[in-house]
Write a protein that holds these residues in place. Structure first.
Motif, short mmCIF file in Angstrom:
data_model
loop_
_atom_site.label_atom_id
_atom_site.label_comp_id
_atom_site.label_asym_id
_atom_site.label_seq_id
_atom_site.Cartn_x
_atom_site.Cartn_y
_atom_site.Cartn_z
N ASP A 57 0.86 -1.12 -0.09
CA ASP A 57 0.01 -0.03 0.01
C ASP A 57 0.76 1.13 0.16
O ASP A 57 1.53 1.62 0.89
CB ASP A 57 -0.80 0.07 1.04
N GLY A 61 -0.38 6.43 4.45
CA GLY A 61 -0.82 7.42 5.35
C GLY A 61 -1.49 6.93 6.71
O GLY A 61 -0.89 5.94 7.28
N SER A 65 -6.77 2.34 3.38
CA SER A 65 -6.73 1.26 2.35
C SER A 65 -6.17 -0.02 2.88
O SER A 65 -6.81 -0.99 2.63
CB SER A 65 -5.91 1.69 0.87
N LEU A 86 2.32 9.45 10.74
CA LEU A 86 1.11 8.53 9.78
C LEU A 86 1.35 7.06 10.01
O LEU A 86 0.33 6.44 10.31
CB LEU A 86 0.95 8.98 8.62
N GLY A 103 9.53 5.02 3.80
CA GLY A 103 10.43 4.97 2.35
C GLY A 103 9.38 5.90 1.52
O GLY A 103 8.18 6.42 1.82
N PHE A 122 -5.16 7.98 -3.41
CA PHE A 122 -5.02 9.30 -3.20
C PHE A 122 -3.62 9.91 -2.83
O PHE A 122 -3.39 10.72 -1.92
CB PHE A 122 -5.83 9.73 -2.10
N ASP A 126 0.87 12.84 -5.04
CA ASP A 126 1.89 13.66 -4.12
C ASP A 126 3.20 13.13 -4.41
O ASP A 126 4.02 13.96 -3.75
CB ASP A 126 1.59 13.09 -2.72
C1 LIG Z 1 -3.77 11.78 0.67
S1 LIG Z 1 -2.63 10.66 1.61
C2 LIG Z 1 -3.53 9.13 1.43
C3 LIG Z 1 -3.42 8.22 2.29
C4 LIG Z 1 -4.21 6.61 2.13
N1 LIG Z 1 -3.56 6.06 0.97
C5 LIG Z 1 -5.80 6.73 1.74
O1 LIG Z 1 -6.13 6.13 1.10
O2 LIG Z 1 -6.29 7.96 2.22
C6 LIG Z 1 -1.36 10.59 0.59
C7 LIG Z 1 0.02 10.03 1.36
O3 LIG Z 1 0.95 9.80 0.29
C8 LIG Z 1 2.11 10.05 1.06
N2 LIG Z 1 3.47 10.31 0.25
C9 LIG Z 1 3.63 11.38 -0.39
N3 LIG Z 1 4.77 11.35 -1.02
C10 LIG Z 1 4.93 9.95 -1.26
C11 LIG Z 1 5.99 9.46 -1.90
N4 LIG Z 1 7.00 9.94 -2.80
N5 LIG Z 1 6.06 7.91 -1.73
C12 LIG Z 1 4.99 7.19 -0.68
N6 LIG Z 1 4.21 8.02 -0.26
C13 LIG Z 1 4.04 9.24 -0.37
C14 LIG Z 1 1.88 11.12 2.16
O4 LIG Z 1 2.79 11.17 3.22
C15 LIG Z 1 0.30 10.56 2.49
O5 LIG Z 1 0.45 9.85 3.81
#
Ligand SMILES: C[S@@+](CC[C@H](N)C(=O)[O-])C[C@H]1O[C@@H](n2cnc3c(N)ncnc32)[C@H](O)[C@@H]1O
Length: 242
Positions: A57, A61, A65, A86, A103, A122, A126
Motif C-alpha cells: 500500500d 498514510g 486502504s 502517519l 520510505g 489518493f 503527491d
Molecule cells: C492523501 S494521503 C492518502 C492516504 C491513504 N492512501 C488513503 O487512501 O487515504 C497521501 C499519502 O501519500 C504519502 N506520500 C507522499 N509522497 C509520497 C511518496 N513519494 N512515496 C510514498 N508515499 C508518499 C503521504 O505521506 C500521505 O500519507
C-alpha cells in the motif's frame, strides 16, 4: 517550478496530511461526495486474487486502504509512507498483518518481483517523480501481478476539466472547512489544489501506467473527477511495446 520548490511543496503536503489526521477519513469522504471509500473498495476487489501474497500500500498514510485490505482477508500488507507520524497512527490500529515501512515510492526498499500487487489510493499525485514511482512499482511486482490506483482525476476534455478545476479550487476547500469544524488547525485539504494543478490528465496517466507497468484500464467517476486505474503486469509487456 524548480526541484527545490517542488521539494518544499512536497514537505508541506505531508505536513498537511499529518495535520488533517483527526478529520482525514470523514473529510475525504465528504469532499469526494461519498465515493472515496467505495472506490478504495473497488481497487481492493480488483487485487483480490493476490490476497495471499505481499501487497504494497504505497502512500498508506493513516492506513485507510490497508484497513480495507485487511478487512477483505488480505494476509500480508506493507504500508509504505515517508511520514513516521502517519505510519505510527496506522500501525497502532492495524495489527500484525500490517508491516509499516518508512520510505518513498520512487525508491522502494524491496527486492525485484517480491510483491503480488500494489495499491495506491489518493497518493500517486503527491509523489515527486511519477515516472520513477511507476517504474519502481513495476520492478517490485512479480510477473502476473497487478496495480490499482485510486485518485482525484483530471479530465481530458477541456470543458469537464474546467468544471472539475472549479470544484477543486473553489468548492472543495469550503466543503472541507465545514467538515473539519475546528478538529484541525487551518484547512490542510487546501494542499489538494497544487497537487491537482500538477496532475497529468486521466488519459496521459493511463498511458504512462500502461508503458511502465502493463495494460491499464481507466475507470472514470464523477465526470472524470475521480479515477481508478487497474493494471496487470504481463510477463513480456515492455518487449511487446518495442
Ligand atoms: C492523501 S494521503 C492518502 C492516504 C491513504 N492512501 C488513503 O487512501 O487515504 C497521501 C499519502 O501519500 C504519502 N506520500 C507522499 N509522497 C509520497 C511518496 N513519494 N512515496 C510514498 N508515499 C508518499 C503521504 O505521506 C500521505 O500519507
Amino acid at each position: 517550478m524548480s526541484l527545490d520548490n517542488s521539494r518544499d511543496e512536497w514537505s508541506s503536503i505531508i505536513r498537511a496530511i499529518e495535520d488533517a489526521l483527526p478529520a482525514y477519513e470523514s473529510t475525504s469522504e465528504w469532499i469526494s461526495v461519498g465515493l472515496a471509500g467505495p472506490l478504495r473498495r473497488r481497487a481492493v476487489a480488483f487485487l483480490r486474487s493476490h490476497r495471499r501474497e505481499w501487497v504494497l500500500d504505497a502512500g498508506t498514510g493513516p492506513g485507510v486502504s490497508s484497513r480495507m485490505l485487511l478487512e477483505d482477508s488480505f494476509e500480508k500488507i506493507i504500508g509504505l509512507d515517508p511520514s513516521i507520524h502517519l505510519l505510527r497512527f496506522a500501525g497502532s490500529r492495524l495489527g500484525r498483518r500490517f508491516c509499516p515501512i518508512v520510505g518513498v515510492a520512487e525508491n522502494l526498499p524491496l527486492r525485484p518481483g517480491s510483491l503480488g500487487a500494489v495499491i495506491t489510493c489518493f497518493s500517486l499525485r503527491d509523489v515527486v517523480s511519477l515516472d520513477r514511482s511507476l517504474d519502481e512499482f513495476a520492478r517490485a511486482t512479480r510477473r502476473g501481478g497487478a496495480l490499482a490506483v485510486v485518485d482525484i482525476g483530471k479530465p481530458d476534455s477541456t470543458f469537464w476539466r474546467a468544471l472539475i478545476g472549479f470544484y477543486i479550487l473553489h468548492v472543495m476547500p469550503v466543503l472541507a472547512r465545514s467538515a473539519i469544524r475546528g478538529k484541525t488547525p487551518g484547512n490542510p485539504f487546501r494542499m489538494i489544489i497544487p497537487t491537482w494543478k500538477r496532475l497529468r490528465t486521466n488519459k496521459q496517466l493511463s498511458d504512462l501506467i500502461g508503458q511502465s507497468f502493463g495494460p491499464c484500464a481507466l475507470k472514470s467517476f464523477l465526470l472524470g473527477g475521480l479515477v481508478v486505474f487497474e493494471a496487470d503486469r504481463l510477463s513480456v509487456w515492455k518487449d511487446v511495446l518495442q
